[in-house]
Design a protein around this motif. Structure first.
Motif, short mmCIF file in Angstrom:
data_model
loop_
_atom_site.label_atom_id
_atom_site.label_comp_id
_atom_site.label_asym_id
_atom_site.label_seq_id
_atom_site.Cartn_x
_atom_site.Cartn_y
_atom_site.Cartn_z
N LYS A 8 0.14 -66.82 -46.97
CA LYS A 8 0.61 -68.26 -46.95
C LYS A 8 0.38 -68.99 -48.08
O LYS A 8 1.21 -69.77 -48.51
CB LYS A 8 -0.60 -69.02 -45.79
N ILE A 25 3.63 -68.14 -49.72
CA ILE A 25 4.88 -68.97 -49.04
C ILE A 25 4.76 -70.31 -49.65
O ILE A 25 5.91 -70.75 -50.03
CB ILE A 25 4.47 -68.90 -47.49
N ARG A 75 9.91 -72.31 -45.87
CA ARG A 75 8.32 -72.27 -45.75
C ARG A 75 7.88 -72.23 -44.33
O ARG A 75 7.06 -71.30 -44.06
CB ARG A 75 7.59 -73.13 -46.59
N ASP A 116 5.75 -69.45 -42.51
CA ASP A 116 4.32 -69.72 -42.04
C ASP A 116 4.38 -69.18 -40.46
O ASP A 116 3.42 -68.64 -40.19
CB ASP A 116 4.29 -71.20 -42.10
N THR A 156 1.92 -66.48 -38.97
CA THR A 156 1.00 -67.06 -37.71
C THR A 156 0.89 -66.07 -36.60
O THR A 156 0.07 -65.69 -35.78
CB THR A 156 1.15 -68.56 -37.20
#
Length: 351
Positions: free
Chosen positions: A322, A325, A336, A340, A344
């Motif tokens: 992350k 990213i 992005r 993300d 997740t």
């Protein structure tokens, strides 16, 4: 992330028609061979392409819609790009058919592997070649006249080259315990998994969206996501529930260079508390199909607490991804949140 799985599912229906049409078009339409090829291609598509998670195509579609907000509404243009993205699932099936043959696997998605189906056998090799050889035809039918169509096709060719090199490294590492290092594993994963599973869908989305720069900036995060994806696959091969994963794990029996095997050897060699007998047991048992020896490797993994360690690694590495990213240039900032969300959803996945 945008809901794209249903878009991909719909697109696959149209892509199936195109696939059957372009393959059978090589034969006279009034002959029995034409009907034979159509039947085989429909059966092949239904049993190897349909029914997957569609994560690659969905990632591509989500990224395109993020870069081109007007495509959030269902239009003919969106349908066209979804069909192009859906070719990623044909590519995935091409690799899986071949991989299952090389690994002598039993199941895929909860069913017998394609080559194990009645009436298929080793002709599955030719089926895989057919899928691969018609991807570009389908791309050209889905996006006729697109300014970057040749770039899309070239990106696929480069991705395939890289993936085949990765597969070579994978098969060349089998039972070569001395080569089970992080350097080998990382190089193998970059080529075999990261490029075609994550970077290629993103690259495809950028090309379709006419974003021809910044591909290198996306690659770091993409390769990291691919590393996490492959390491999770390695973990699930040993600790996953076959009823959920849809596949009976055989990495231990096959002597594969995996995250678990590399980490086990690293811990055994670096800790003075680990007896030389444990290392000897690992080398003697790893790569054997004998159930007792497979169970011995599992016990070694448990003794080294690799299950718990992997879960800690997974959480930590997802955080590192992350950060990468967040470093993606502002000019393509819309991707992005897509990445993300993708990461997740990956954490603690069970299939």
């Amino acid at each position: 992330m945008f809901a794209s799985r249903k878009l991909v599912e719909t697109a696959l229906g149209e892509v199936k028609k195109k696939f059957v049409r372009v393959v059978s078009a090589k034969l006279p339409a009034d002959g029995m061979e034409y009907d034979l090829v159509q039947y085989r291609c429909k059966n092949l598509f239904d049993n190897t392409v349909i029914g997957g998670k569609y994560s690659r195509a969905s990632l591509c579609v989500d990224t395109i819609r993020a870069l081109q907000p007007h495509l959030r509404e269902e239009t003919q243009e969106l349908q066209a790009v979804c069909e192009a993205a859906a070719t990623l699932e044909i590519i995935q099936s091409f690799y899986l058919i071949a991989d299952d043959i090389m690994d002598n696997s039993e199941t895929r998605r909860g069913k017998p592997c394609w080559f194990r189906r009645e009436g298929v056998g080793m002709s599955a090799i030719n089926d895989a070649f057919i899928m691969d050889s018609f991807v570009e035809d389908i791309l050209r039918l889905a996006l006729p006249g697109h300014i970057n169509l040749d770039r899309l096709c070239e990106a696929y060719r480069k991705s395939k080259q890289k993936t085949l090199i990765g597969q070579f490294l994978d098969t060349s590492s089998v039972n070569q315990i001395a080569s089970f290092t992080w350097d080998r594993y990382e190089l193998m994963v970059e080529n075999k998994t990261s490029h075609y599973t994550v970077f290629h869908p993103l690259q495809m989305a950028l090309i379709i969206s006419d974003v021809l720069a910044y591909h290198g900036s996306v690659k770091k995060a993409a390769y990291q996501i691919g590393f996490l994806f492959q390491s999770q696959d390695d973990f699930l091969d040993v600790y996953g529930d076959p009823k959920v994963t849809g596949k009976i794990g055989t990495d231990i029996q096959d002597g594969k260079c995996t995250w678990l095997a590399v980490r086990a050897l690293q811990k055994m060699h670096s800790s003075p508390k680990i007896s030389t007998q444990l290392i000897a047991d690992f080398k003697q048992s790893f790569g054997s199909s004998d159930p007792e020896k497979v169970e011995k490797i599992r016990k070694i993994y448990d003794e080294l607490q690799l299950r718990e360690e992997f879960r800690r690694f997974e959480q930590h590495f997802a955080g590192e991804i992350k950060k990468s990213i967040a470093e993606i240039p502002d000019v393509i900032e819309p991707i992005r949140p897509v990445l993300d969300g993708f990461v997740t959803k990956m954490v603690k996945r069970n299939a």
